[in-house]
Design an enzyme around this catalytic site. Structure first.
Site, PDB file in Angstrom:
ATOM      1  N   CYS A  86       0.811  -1.218   0.000  1.00  0.00           N
ATOM      2  CA  CYS A  86       0.000   0.000   0.000  1.00  0.00           C
ATOM      3  C   CYS A  86       0.843   1.267   0.000  1.00  0.00           C
ATOM      4  O   CYS A  86       0.308   2.367  -0.170  1.00  0.00           O
ATOM      5  CB  CYS A  86      -0.940   0.004   1.201  1.00  0.00           C
ATOM      6  SG  CYS A  86      -2.159  -1.320   1.178  1.00  0.00           S
ATOM      7  N   CYS A 231     -13.819   1.516   7.424  1.00  0.00           N
ATOM      8  CA  CYS A 231     -12.882   0.761   6.593  1.00  0.00           C
ATOM      9  C   CYS A 231     -12.814   1.336   5.186  1.00  0.00           C
ATOM     10  O   CYS A 231     -13.831   1.734   4.617  1.00  0.00           O
ATOM     11  CB  CYS A 231     -13.317  -0.702   6.514  1.00  0.00           C
ATOM     12  SG  CYS A 231     -13.488  -1.496   8.132  1.00  0.00           S
ATOM     13  N   SER A 232     -11.617   1.360   4.624  1.00  0.00           N
ATOM     14  CA  SER A 232     -11.465   1.859   3.260  1.00  0.00           C
ATOM     15  C   SER A 232     -12.118   0.896   2.277  1.00  0.00           C
ATOM     16  O   SER A 232     -12.069  -0.323   2.461  1.00  0.00           O
ATOM     17  CB  SER A 232      -9.988   2.026   2.916  1.00  0.00           C
ATOM     18  OG  SER A 232      -9.299   0.796   3.035  1.00  0.00           O
ATOM     19  N   HIS A 357      -9.244   3.813  -1.893  1.00  0.00           N
ATOM     20  CA  HIS A 357      -7.913   3.248  -1.698  1.00  0.00           C
ATOM     21  C   HIS A 357      -7.498   2.354  -2.867  1.00  0.00           C
ATOM     22  O   HIS A 357      -7.341   1.149  -2.715  1.00  0.00           O
ATOM     23  CB  HIS A 357      -7.900   2.459  -0.382  1.00  0.00           C
ATOM     24  CG  HIS A 357      -6.582   1.906   0.024  1.00  0.00           C
ATOM     25  ND1 HIS A 357      -5.371   2.443  -0.384  1.00  0.00           N
ATOM     26  CD2 HIS A 357      -6.271   0.840   0.829  1.00  0.00           C
ATOM     27  CE1 HIS A 357      -4.384   1.733   0.139  1.00  0.00           C
ATOM     28  NE2 HIS A 357      -4.894   0.754   0.870  1.00  0.00           N
TER      29      HIS A 357
END
Length: 412
Positions: A86, A231-232, A357
């Site tokens: 990430c 949460c993404s 994301h």
């Protein structure tokens, strides 16, 4: 040694782009960055292409950047492919800056693009399965569950639907924090609600709907203490950043008033530590290095974008970055310190939880937001008087922390 500047940023909206491929997303973000800088693509001397999922999703490995950039007519220049979990986008940014700083080029592009969304949810979420040591997967799961020992998990607080293994990772971190410091689920919800409110004013954000703290708490569970808005999401999208030295700034006749100086940018790997050794978390170590390089401290930061793959991520990183004492990240969020207008605004873009994301683009999207803030061009989400900005982007898992952490500090 010449200063390095960000002179162009571009970004697609993040979301579900079922009608676009990697090449189209790459073109859209890169062209936006070129227009923003007032440059031609012929001015680019090197490119660093960030992508993590195309090999898994489409079987395209090895030369992803060359293929994506050639489709828009960018060839001949060096193209380097970056995959660093990430933190891939920020890693590409670090390499672009270092390439220019070394004298190997005057102008470099960092571009990250992902196509992650698919109706095959099992395949989509399995993208993340190899972001830890697969040879020790069972052992790692057991170790993570130990972090949250003694925290009672309410019945019905785990989703029956597929979700990323990293939600279990962040849930373990959250339970450990709750057990050690008394952090509450409501404080996590305060982080999430704040970020969703910020995202309302970001036209590039995947979600632009405000939530209250009670809305977040009442949302469907993922895995305790995380609910869905904490949460993404899985996202498609691309972001691009162009950097250059002062010589190129003058040679190309670029607008120096909109050029943002890079004070520090670095990558740090994780290392073994005990659960209670918070001061030596890889991000805390990286932050201290970055502050020293930049000649600033936490109190000098006007605005920050941090890696909130979940709300717990923002709490942990606000502590690692020195914005509060360890254990107080939830407190400052609930108190309102991290809102726009607060003591240290965090994630004015909406963060990963709201903005989205697309993994390889995430770190560059953070730079996009901070450059926009430092130029005072953020509109209704503008942080007044922003002068120094920090981005934190982490990736993967090794032991009980991220495998890699990137810190960037920018100034106008």
């Amino acid at each position: 040694m010449e200063d390095i500047y960000v002179v162009g940023v571009g970004m697609t909206p993040f979301g579900r782009h079922l009608d676009k491929d990697i090449k189209q997303l790459t073109r859209e973000a890169t062209e936006a960055a070129l227009v923003d800088a007032g440059m031609r693509q012929e001015d680019l001397q090197a490119a660093f292409f960030s992508n993590t999922s195309q090999g898994h999703m489409e079987g395209q490995h090895m030369i992803r950047g060359q293929i994506a950039l050639r489709a828009m007519g960018i060839g001949r220049i060096p193209v380097v492919n970056i995959e660093n979990a990430c933190a891939s986008g920020s890693s590409a940014f670090v390499l672009a800056c270092n390439h220019v700083r070394s004298g190997a080029s005057d102008v470099a592009l960092a571009i990250g693009a992902e196509k992650m969304f698919t109706t095959d949810k099992q395949k989509m979420f399995s993208v993340f399965d190899s972001a830890w040591d697969l040879s020790r997967a069972a052992e790692i799961r057991d170790d993570l569950m130990k972090l949250g020992r003694d925290v009672v998990v309410p019945e019905g607080s785990t989703s029956p639907r597929p979700y990323s293994v990293f939600m279990d990772v962040y849930a373990a971190f959250a339970r450990s924090h709750m057990r050690t410091f008394g952090t509450t689920q409501r404080q996590l919800a305060a982080v999430s609600a704040k970020n969703h409110v910020h995202s309302v004013h970001n036209p590039l954000s995947q979600y632009q709907v405000a939530y209250s703290i009670d809305d977040v708490l009442a949302a469907p569970p993922i895995t305790y203490p995380l609910t869905l808005p904490m949460c993404s999401p899985v996202s498609d999208g691309a972001a691009a950043v162009i950097v250059c030295n002062r010589s190129a700034l003058q040679r190309l006749g670029l607008d120096a008033r909109r050029a943002i100086r890079v004070l520090a940018t670095l990558v740090q790997s994780g290392s073994p530590r005990s659960e209670d050794d918070h001061a030596n978390h890889c991000t805390a170590l990286a932050a201290r290095r970055a502050y020293e390089l930049a000649g600033v401290g936490p109190d000098d930061i006007s605005v920050a974008e941090v890696h909130d793959a979940t709300a717990m991520g923002e709490i942990i990183q606000s502590e690692n970055l020195g914005f509060c004492e360890f254990g107080q990240g939830g407190v400052i969020a609930e108190r309102g310190d991290t809102r726009i207008g607060g003591r240290i605004p965090i994630n004015p873009s909406g963060g990963l939880e709201s903005k989205g994301h697309p993994v390889g683009a995430t770190g560059l999207a953070q730079v996009h937001e901070l450059v926009t803030q430092l130029r005072a061009e953020a509109g209704a989400r503008q942080v007044e008087g922003a002068r120094i900005a920090l981005a934190e982007n982490g990736g993967g898992l090794e032991g009980i922390e991220e495998a890699v952490a990137c810190i960037t500090i920018l100034a106008r």
